[in-house]
Write an enzyme that holds these catalytic residues in place. Sequence first.
Site, PDB file in Angstrom:
ATOM      1  N   LYS A 241      54.436 -77.806 -75.564  1.00  0.00           N
ATOM      2  CA  LYS A 241      55.493 -77.081 -74.868  1.00  0.00           C
ATOM      3  C   LYS A 241      54.936 -75.766 -74.314  1.00  0.00           C
ATOM      4  O   LYS A 241      53.911 -75.283 -74.804  1.00  0.00           O
ATOM      5  CB  LYS A 241      56.671 -76.828 -75.796  1.00  0.00           C
ATOM      6  CG  LYS A 241      56.348 -75.990 -77.058  1.00  0.00           C
ATOM      7  CD  LYS A 241      57.558 -75.884 -77.966  1.00  0.00           C
ATOM      8  CE  LYS A 241      57.299 -74.954 -79.135  1.00  0.00           C
ATOM      9  NZ  LYS A 241      58.430 -74.859 -80.056  1.00  0.00           N
ATOM     10  N   HIS A 254      65.579 -67.353 -73.050  1.00  0.00           N
ATOM     11  CA  HIS A 254      66.722 -67.328 -73.963  1.00  0.00           C
ATOM     12  C   HIS A 254      67.829 -66.436 -73.405  1.00  0.00           C
ATOM     13  O   HIS A 254      68.998 -66.588 -73.779  1.00  0.00           O
ATOM     14  CB  HIS A 254      66.302 -66.796 -75.343  1.00  0.00           C
ATOM     15  CG  HIS A 254      65.381 -67.709 -76.075  1.00  0.00           C
ATOM     16  ND1 HIS A 254      64.022 -67.719 -75.853  1.00  0.00           N
ATOM     17  CD2 HIS A 254      65.614 -68.647 -77.031  1.00  0.00           C
ATOM     18  CE1 HIS A 254      63.458 -68.618 -76.650  1.00  0.00           C
ATOM     19  NE2 HIS A 254      64.399 -69.199 -77.368  1.00  0.00           N
ATOM     20  N   ASP A 326      63.909 -78.246 -73.762  1.00  0.00           N
ATOM     21  CA  ASP A 326      64.065 -77.116 -74.669  1.00  0.00           C
ATOM     22  C   ASP A 326      65.561 -76.995 -74.968  1.00  0.00           C
ATOM     23  O   ASP A 326      66.396 -77.669 -74.353  1.00  0.00           O
ATOM     24  CB  ASP A 326      63.523 -75.840 -74.017  1.00  0.00           C
ATOM     25  CG  ASP A 326      63.118 -74.794 -75.038  1.00  0.00           C
ATOM     26  OD1 ASP A 326      63.526 -74.901 -76.211  1.00  0.00           O
ATOM     27  OD2 ASP A 326      62.398 -73.842 -74.667  1.00  0.00           O
TER      28      ASP A 326
END
Length: 613
Positions: A241, A254, A326
């Site tokens: 990732k 985020h 994700d």
Amino acid sequence: MPFDNSSPSRERAESTTTRRMFVRSASAAGVVSMVPGLASGDGRTTDTDYRSRVVQETLTDLSDREKVGQMVMALMNPTDDGQPSSEAEAVVKDLKVGSAMVEHIDTPAHTAEFNNQLQRWASETESALPLFVGADFEFGTAHSVGDLRDDQTTQFPRNMNLGALRSKRAAADSATITATEARAMGYHWGFAPVADVNTNPSNPVIGIRSFGGDTDLASSLTAAQVSNFQAGGRGIVATAKHFPGHGDTHVDSHTGLPVVSYDRETLENVHLPPFEAAIDAGADALMTAHIVVEAIDPERPATLSPPVLTGLLRDELGFNGLIVTDAMSMQAITDIWGQDRAAVLAAKAGADVVMSMGDYETHAKTVDALYDAVQIGELSMERVEEAVARVLETKMKYGLLSRGGERRSGRIYVEPERATHRTGMVPHRRRAAEIARDSMTLVKNEDVLPFDDETNATTLVAGVIHTDVIASAVRDTATGDVVSWQSSQWRDKDPTDEEIDQAATLAADADRVLVATYSASDLPEGQARLVDAVRDTGTPTAAVSVGLPYDIASYPDVDAYLASYALDRWAQLNVSALEAAVDVVFGVEPRGALPVRIDGHYPYGHGLRYENE
């Protein structure tokens, strides 16, 4: 161990057609399904034929809701007693999800019991398909199980520690031990390694989670971890990732949607090679990044982009494993699309598994959105069956679906007592501590380090976070008094002028100072002033960065500087790295070399040794 600087193969045109071959088999509905493998051309029944048949028969028996459920990984939160809730039971039985995210349970035994219960509920569904159970394991099983201050599970240092050590053996050992412990607790899927090349010192989310800023280094260590996480299906699924590379972002996905504007050549030469190395090493999964890569798709983040997931990853790079998103709860996604709508867009783009985070209602909206998209024809059944076939094929590889046609095997349930004995073992923790010590990087030293542990000198330990852990390690080593001071500005890690004056007063009364600075992106100005103020007292001062290694650029005149790479952007405690830093401060030979460049100050590969001082 010397690092081999040879670059990974980049012969895409030839390799993408040979990395994997597909067995195409028609379903009862006449939809073509794609199953990884090689078919026999002479009519013989091969192992791959067997596997393909079982996968196809299983797929054919599933309802549309069961199929879309297999495309969803749902977060399962524990109750106060550490066990799955009735809500989790409903997610498994009613929503028919195929995978579970299980994290932050207090003990290995409770984790094993938790995962066993999820599997029992799955066995009571009509399909009786076992769950894939996954978690983040970037720095060992301690990342997701147990308390970071205890030794129930093994806590390895961060990826950047491995990059500083430049040892494929260390990277492999950490992956093997992590997989062994994870499997003992009922896990089959790990969201590691981080394959991002951290080329941006101000990157607010990757940083020390990366192996470093060099593409070849990241490629080599990524491949080593992939192979040893998976161990031929006996370990856990490795997930490189965040594709196609999160290492040059200025925004944390985020909290917002990052956009990278570098050209296609930079993408291919800098950021893609570690993912190509993961594919060549046999990675069974890759995780998408919630970032816009303008060179490929200027409109959509990679997670929702057909040109990125299907065009680049599937068609150009030839990846035939699982594509997992994700977490879809991140603001890069939710602020614009929302989790449920984004799930459909990700599946259409080429994702096989959507990571749904949140409560039952959130998971239900995700599953319903996928199902409704199928019913109205927005999401084709061909795309769904292609994804589900990959999920089933991978479950078979890891012992959750037997080749004999049975849908459950003896590798699903684990023994809680065995989980306790197989995790946090002394040899495992000893190896983690060894890797941490060897990775410490002495960047600057003007005859200050190492500190003498046999004098009665008073040592001031100052910092902004986890100073107590560092001070405790100093007390365990030093003969003299140890004074500990920490800023009260725990949220922004930016000491006030009054606090800096307090620390300087303590420094003036001490014989030596160890000041720890922490940055997750740019170093707060107050920390740089703290270091300078302490040093200006004339007391010998050594600084240790406990986050990113770039801190010294903000206080270049400090007497000595050590990079420990211990804490990520969430400042999750990493005892092994902090204790290793103290060991080096008191004389253990530093063996690390910078895995990044500190612009204007120190080159990639720089590192001092006491023996050469």
